[in-house]
Design a protein around this motif. Structure first.
Motif, PDB file in Angstrom:
ATOM      1  N   THR A 189       0.841  -1.195   0.000  1.00  0.00           N
ATOM      2  CA  THR A 189       0.000   0.000   0.000  1.00  0.00           C
ATOM      3  C   THR A 189       0.880   1.250   0.000  1.00  0.00           C
ATOM      4  O   THR A 189       1.794   1.365   0.820  1.00  0.00           O
ATOM      5  CB  THR A 189      -0.909   0.010   1.238  1.00  0.00           C
ATOM      6  OG1 THR A 189      -1.579  -1.255   1.339  1.00  0.00           O
ATOM      7  CG2 THR A 189      -1.936   1.132   1.151  1.00  0.00           C
TER       8      THR A 189
ATOM      9  N   LEU B  73       1.189   5.744  -0.872  1.00  0.00           N
ATOM     10  CA  LEU B  73       0.660   7.035  -1.290  1.00  0.00           C
ATOM     11  C   LEU B  73       0.982   7.226  -2.765  1.00  0.00           C
ATOM     12  O   LEU B  73       2.128   7.047  -3.184  1.00  0.00           O
ATOM     13  CB  LEU B  73       1.279   8.171  -0.484  1.00  0.00           C
ATOM     14  CG  LEU B  73       0.713   9.560  -0.811  1.00  0.00           C
ATOM     15  CD1 LEU B  73      -0.636   9.759  -0.148  1.00  0.00           C
ATOM     16  CD2 LEU B  73       1.687  10.662  -0.393  1.00  0.00           C
TER      17      LEU B  73
ATOM     18  N   LEU C 227      -4.294   6.657  -2.845  1.00  0.00           N
ATOM     19  CA  LEU C 227      -3.636   5.431  -2.421  1.00  0.00           C
ATOM     20  C   LEU C 227      -3.653   4.441  -3.577  1.00  0.00           C
ATOM     21  O   LEU C 227      -4.586   4.425  -4.386  1.00  0.00           O
ATOM     22  CB  LEU C 227      -4.333   4.809  -1.205  1.00  0.00           C
ATOM     23  CG  LEU C 227      -4.193   5.545   0.122  1.00  0.00           C
ATOM     24  CD1 LEU C 227      -5.022   4.851   1.192  1.00  0.00           C
ATOM     25  CD2 LEU C 227      -2.730   5.627   0.563  1.00  0.00           C
TER      26      LEU C 227
ATOM     27  N   PHE D 102      -2.046   6.275   6.723  1.00  0.00           N
ATOM     28  CA  PHE D 102      -2.842   5.442   5.825  1.00  0.00           C
ATOM     29  C   PHE D 102      -2.815   3.995   6.313  1.00  0.00           C
ATOM     30  O   PHE D 102      -1.871   3.566   6.981  1.00  0.00           O
ATOM     31  CB  PHE D 102      -2.353   5.552   4.375  1.00  0.00           C
ATOM     32  CG  PHE D 102      -0.912   5.186   4.139  1.00  0.00           C
ATOM     33  CD1 PHE D 102      -0.556   3.913   3.718  1.00  0.00           C
ATOM     34  CD2 PHE D 102       0.093   6.131   4.316  1.00  0.00           C
ATOM     35  CE1 PHE D 102       0.770   3.576   3.481  1.00  0.00           C
ATOM     36  CE2 PHE D 102       1.429   5.808   4.079  1.00  0.00           C
ATOM     37  CZ  PHE D 102       1.766   4.525   3.667  1.00  0.00           C
ATOM     38  N   THR D 103      -3.880   3.266   6.017  1.00  0.00           N
ATOM     39  CA  THR D 103      -4.002   1.885   6.483  1.00  0.00           C
ATOM     40  C   THR D 103      -4.587   1.006   5.389  1.00  0.00           C
ATOM     41  O   THR D 103      -5.300   1.466   4.496  1.00  0.00           O
ATOM     42  CB  THR D 103      -4.920   1.772   7.719  1.00  0.00           C
ATOM     43  OG1 THR D 103      -6.223   2.270   7.385  1.00  0.00           O
ATOM     44  CG2 THR D 103      -4.369   2.553   8.898  1.00  0.00           C
TER      45      THR D 103
ATOM     46  N   ASN E 166       2.662   6.106   7.777  1.00  0.00           N
ATOM     47  CA  ASN E 166       2.501   7.554   7.796  1.00  0.00           C
ATOM     48  C   ASN E 166       3.582   8.130   6.896  1.00  0.00           C
ATOM     49  O   ASN E 166       4.752   7.728   6.982  1.00  0.00           O
ATOM     50  CB  ASN E 166       2.629   8.113   9.209  1.00  0.00           C
ATOM     51  CG  ASN E 166       2.161   9.550   9.306  1.00  0.00           C
ATOM     52  OD1 ASN E 166       2.689  10.438   8.637  1.00  0.00           O
ATOM     53  ND2 ASN E 166       1.153   9.799  10.139  1.00  0.00           N
TER      54      ASN E 166
ATOM     55  N   GLN F 234      -7.680   3.352   3.837  1.00  0.00           N
ATOM     56  CA  GLN F 234      -8.022   4.671   4.364  1.00  0.00           C
ATOM     57  C   GLN F 234      -6.834   5.596   4.267  1.00  0.00           C
ATOM     58  O   GLN F 234      -5.709   5.211   4.618  1.00  0.00           O
ATOM     59  CB  GLN F 234      -8.495   4.576   5.816  1.00  0.00           C
ATOM     60  CG  GLN F 234      -8.930   5.928   6.391  1.00  0.00           C
ATOM     61  CD  GLN F 234      -9.602   5.795   7.747  1.00  0.00           C
ATOM     62  OE1 GLN F 234      -9.846   4.702   8.236  1.00  0.00           O
ATOM     63  NE2 GLN F 234      -9.894   6.934   8.362  1.00  0.00           N
ATOM     64  N   LEU F 235      -7.064   6.808   3.799  1.00  0.00           N
ATOM     65  CA  LEU F 235      -6.046   7.853   3.731  1.00  0.00           C
ATOM     66  C   LEU F 235      -6.457   8.979   4.668  1.00  0.00           C
ATOM     67  O   LEU F 235      -7.355   9.773   4.349  1.00  0.00           O
ATOM     68  CB  LEU F 235      -5.886   8.380   2.307  1.00  0.00           C
ATOM     69  CG  LEU F 235      -4.866   9.506   2.110  1.00  0.00           C
ATOM     70  CD1 LEU F 235      -3.466   9.060   2.533  1.00  0.00           C
ATOM     71  CD2 LEU F 235      -4.857   9.982   0.661  1.00  0.00           C
TER      72      LEU F 235
ATOM     73  N   THR G 294     -12.078   6.760   2.682  1.00  0.00           N
ATOM     74  CA  THR G 294     -11.997   5.323   2.935  1.00  0.00           C
ATOM     75  C   THR G 294     -12.641   4.636   1.738  1.00  0.00           C
ATOM     76  O   THR G 294     -13.727   5.014   1.315  1.00  0.00           O
ATOM     77  CB  THR G 294     -12.737   4.937   4.213  1.00  0.00           C
ATOM     78  OG1 THR G 294     -12.167   5.626   5.334  1.00  0.00           O
ATOM     79  CG2 THR G 294     -12.645   3.434   4.475  1.00  0.00           C
TER      80      THR G 294
END
Length: 220
Positions: A72, A74, A99, A148-149, A161, A208-209, A214
């Motif tokens: 994952t 950015l 993302l 982010f996750t 992060n 999620q950002l 989300t």
């Protein structure tokens, strides 16, 4: 359906679909989990435009080629041409952020590494870069402080992060532009934190950002 850059309202962005330029080993915890070594030189590689696909509502992974891992990251959408760009020029050229998943055929990549060969076929296959919709940069006060996750089947797999990047967003894009001209519609992937792992058909994903969006996705 052919990939097209979209904003978070679902509108098409008036930029062509270009290449994806990526940086590897940009989070220390991911370097540790992969038992890799850091180097002073940045590790850049490219995914072709054919690797791009929409993250939602779902995407397809290759079968019969071993494990397909999530990474994952950015994603940065470039809005202006960048060549040997300064930090200020990079900041001005960014359209927005999202993302993306840098999908990786991990066993294929490991074998190619052992042979000392390039590993594009492990990273640049069709559909290897599912991307969510983009948030305009004007809506983000500091892109270098975004959490982010990724959740897979309801369990958190990756947490990162952008503040933890080894090379910051503007710096790495500036460096990239000294090797590859970045054009409007290109996407830059900025590296992945720890937590990479295999995806399987039928998995449900939630990305999620920060407080920006989300999105839910599915592996077909």
């Amino acid at each position: 359906m052919a990939y097209q850059h979209l904003d978070i309202n679902g509108n098409s962005i008036a930029l062509p679909v270009g290449k994806v330029v990526c940086i590897g080993q940009n989070y220390q915890d991911h370097i540790a989990e992969m038992q890799s070594k850091t180097a002073p030189e940045a590790l850049f590689f490219i995914k072709p435009a054919t690797a791009l696909c929409s993250l939602t509502p779902g995407f397809t992974i290759p079968s019969g080629k071993g494990a397909v891992h999530n990474e994952t990251e950015l994603a940065v959408l470039i809005g202006k041409t960048l060549k040997n760009a300064s930090i200020a020029e990079v900041a001005d050229a960014i359209w927005g952020y999202s993302l993306a998943l840098d999908l990786t055929l991990r066993e294929v990549q490991a074998e190619l590494k052992k042979l000392g060969r390039p590993w594009e076929i492990a990273k640049g296959f069709d559909g290897a870069c599912p991307v969510a919709a983009f948030v305009e940069k004007s809506r983000i006060s500091n892109a270098q402080q975004l959490a982010f996750t990724l959740q897979v089947n309801g369990e958190t797999r990756q947490q990162g992060n952008t503040a933890s990047m080894i090379r910051g967003i503007h710096q790495l894009i500036s460096e990239m532009s000294s090797h590859f001209t970045l054009q409007p519609g290109d996407i830059v992937l900025t590296g992945t934190p720890a937590g990479v792992g295999p995806l399987h058909s039928g998995d449900t994903l939630q990305l999620q950002l920060a407080d920006l969006f989300t999105v839910n996705s599915r592996v077909n």
